[in-house]
Design an enzyme around this catalytic site. Structure first.
Site, PDB file in Angstrom:
ATOM      1  N   TYR A  42       0.859  -1.057   0.048  1.00  0.00           N
ATOM      2  CA  TYR A  42      -0.087   0.104  -0.148  1.00  0.00           C
ATOM      3  C   TYR A  42       0.850   1.260   0.029  1.00  0.00           C
ATOM      4  O   TYR A  42       0.496   2.413  -0.394  1.00  0.00           O
ATOM      5  CB  TYR A  42      -1.059   0.121   1.300  1.00  0.00           C
ATOM      6  CG  TYR A  42      -2.035  -0.855   1.279  1.00  0.00           C
ATOM      7  CD1 TYR A  42      -2.416  -1.623   0.217  1.00  0.00           C
ATOM      8  CD2 TYR A  42      -2.968  -1.132   2.319  1.00  0.00           C
ATOM      9  CE1 TYR A  42      -3.340  -2.484   0.057  1.00  0.00           C
ATOM     10  CE2 TYR A  42      -3.926  -1.915   2.561  1.00  0.00           C
ATOM     11  CZ  TYR A  42      -4.386  -2.492   1.374  1.00  0.00           C
ATOM     12  OH  TYR A  42      -5.259  -3.595   1.505  1.00  0.00           O
ATOM     13  N   GLY A  43       2.058   1.075   0.597  1.00  0.00           N
ATOM     14  CA  GLY A  43       3.000   2.320   0.620  1.00  0.00           C
ATOM     15  C   GLY A  43       3.070   3.302  -0.515  1.00  0.00           C
ATOM     16  O   GLY A  43       2.977   4.414  -0.298  1.00  0.00           O
ATOM     17  N   ASN A  74       0.097   0.462   9.207  1.00  0.00           N
ATOM     18  CA  ASN A  74       0.400   1.740   9.492  1.00  0.00           C
ATOM     19  C   ASN A  74      -0.262   2.553   8.358  1.00  0.00           C
ATOM     20  O   ASN A  74      -1.023   3.532   8.506  1.00  0.00           O
ATOM     21  CB  ASN A  74       1.600   2.184   9.806  1.00  0.00           C
ATOM     22  CG  ASN A  74       2.305   1.782  10.773  1.00  0.00           C
ATOM     23  OD1 ASN A  74       2.212   2.308  11.797  1.00  0.00           O
ATOM     24  ND2 ASN A  74       2.739   0.367  10.972  1.00  0.00           N
ATOM     25  N   SER A  75      -0.013   2.291   6.947  1.00  0.00           N
ATOM     26  CA  SER A  75      -0.324   2.925   5.945  1.00  0.00           C
ATOM     27  C   SER A  75      -1.980   3.098   5.897  1.00  0.00           C
ATOM     28  O   SER A  75      -2.580   4.029   5.618  1.00  0.00           O
ATOM     29  CB  SER A  75      -0.040   2.343   4.406  1.00  0.00           C
ATOM     30  OG  SER A  75       1.401   1.978   4.414  1.00  0.00           O
ATOM     31  N   CYS A 184       5.934   0.820  10.583  1.00  0.00           N
ATOM     32  CA  CYS A 184       5.337  -0.073   9.284  1.00  0.00           C
ATOM     33  C   CYS A 184       5.229  -1.616  10.173  1.00  0.00           C
ATOM     34  O   CYS A 184       6.329  -1.755  10.613  1.00  0.00           O
ATOM     35  CB  CYS A 184       6.227  -0.035   8.087  1.00  0.00           C
ATOM     36  SG  CYS A 184       5.772  -1.169   7.183  1.00  0.00           S
ATOM     37  N   HIS A 186       5.772  -4.198   8.890  1.00  0.00           N
ATOM     38  CA  HIS A 186       6.610  -5.083   8.398  1.00  0.00           C
ATOM     39  C   HIS A 186       8.003  -5.047   9.149  1.00  0.00           C
ATOM     40  O   HIS A 186       8.729  -5.864   9.089  1.00  0.00           O
ATOM     41  CB  HIS A 186       6.970  -4.720   6.733  1.00  0.00           C
ATOM     42  CG  HIS A 186       5.730  -5.196   6.013  1.00  0.00           C
ATOM     43  ND1 HIS A 186       4.572  -4.902   5.902  1.00  0.00           N
ATOM     44  CD2 HIS A 186       6.033  -6.307   4.992  1.00  0.00           C
ATOM     45  CE1 HIS A 186       3.987  -5.595   5.019  1.00  0.00           C
ATOM     46  NE2 HIS A 186       4.628  -6.437   4.379  1.00  0.00           N
TER      47      HIS A 186
END
Ligand code: DGL
Length: 272
Positions: A42-43, A74-75, A184, A186
């Site tokens: 999504y980033g 987060n995004s 994030c 990840h």
């Protein structure tokens, strides 16, 4: 007492770091995880588009009867938390506010670094969340667009990823931050490497623990915790590439990821 599952979603495998903490803290709760692997990462996408994806997935999870939703991305939290909360009947928890709170508590010099995707950094959500808690804190943010790709390839160590991490962190370290938010979901998978590059003087903040705590509090307050001693179930869904998700899921979450179900995007798209 409520036997219904909790819904958790992310653009890919990153949110499994949040799911792991929820499993550890709430071993009686059943969980459904959805990785939007067909549309992630999504980033690099526009915030409006990510907001729409978040609304669609939240609506899909609600249709599966979940009692609470965690946006383990987060995004997507930056782009859509408020809108998703407005539209859903069940409580929705994001990952930004808990991370911001952890950072404000941990910093001694009030100089906080944030790393995240382009979408998260562009949204300025962490800056707003931190300033709401300490208006005088200095926040230094850096988008690290290639890190999600390394993680999605299962590459969490080695010279290439280390070089990338060093390049991203150096400008923040020059600003003498004493706390770094892994903004994030990840990035906790890169935590040993990020910790090595950042050095012992910098405290790393991974919001997953704080999110699990918040889920626990929210369920208790509503009388929705599952008190039953029957074993919970875990379901893993993705929108594409389930073999890939099983492989990374085993690596990042554990042996529980033994089966992944693929959801056709058509079942999700257009729910909003
Ligand atoms: N794990 C996600 C996050 O926390 C998204 C990464 C991506 O899809 O770019 O922002």
């Amino acid at each position: 007492m409520n036997h219904r599952p909790i819904g958790i979603f992310d653009s890919g495998v990153g949110g499994l770091t949040v799911m792991r903490k929820i499993m550890d803290r709430l071993p009686r709760e059943s969980l459904i995880y959805l990785g939007d692997t067909a549309r992630g990462p999504y980033g690099p996408r526009e915030l409006g588009e990510v907001r729409l994806f978040a609304l669609e997935i939240a609506s899909y999870l609600e249709s599966m009867g979940v009692k609470l939703i965690v946006i383990a991305c987060n995004s997507a939290t930056a782009a859509g938390l408020l809108e998703v909360q407005r539209r859903c009947r069940v409580p929705v928890i994001g990952v930004i506010e808990p991370g911001a709170r952890g950072a404000v508590h941990a910093t001694l010099n009030r100089r906080i670094g944030v790393i995240g995707t382009r979408a998260t950094v562009r949204s300025r959500s962490y800056i707003r969340a931190i300033r709401a808690l300490d208006a005088g804190a200095r926040v230094f943010s850096r988008a690290c667009p290639t890190l999600v790709d390394f993680v999605e390839r299962g590459e969490v160590e080695g010279p290439e990823v280390e070089k990338a991490v060093r390049g991203y962190l150096q400008p923040l370290l020059r600003r003498e931050i004493d706390v770094l938010i892994l903004g994030c979901t990840h990035y906790p998978l890169l935590q040993p490497l990020i910790g090595k590059v950042a050095g012992a003087r910098v405290t790393l903040i991974n919001s997953a623990e704080a999110v699990a705590h918040e889920v626990d509090n929210k369920l208790r307050a509503r009388g929705h915790s599952n008190e039953s001693t029957a074993s919970p179930y875990y379901r893993f869904l993705c929108t594409g590439g389930k073999e890939h998700m099983i492989r990374l899921g085993k690596m990042f979450l554990g042996p529980e990821v033994d089966k992944v179900e693929e959801v056709p995007l058509d079942d999700i798209v257009g729910r909003f």
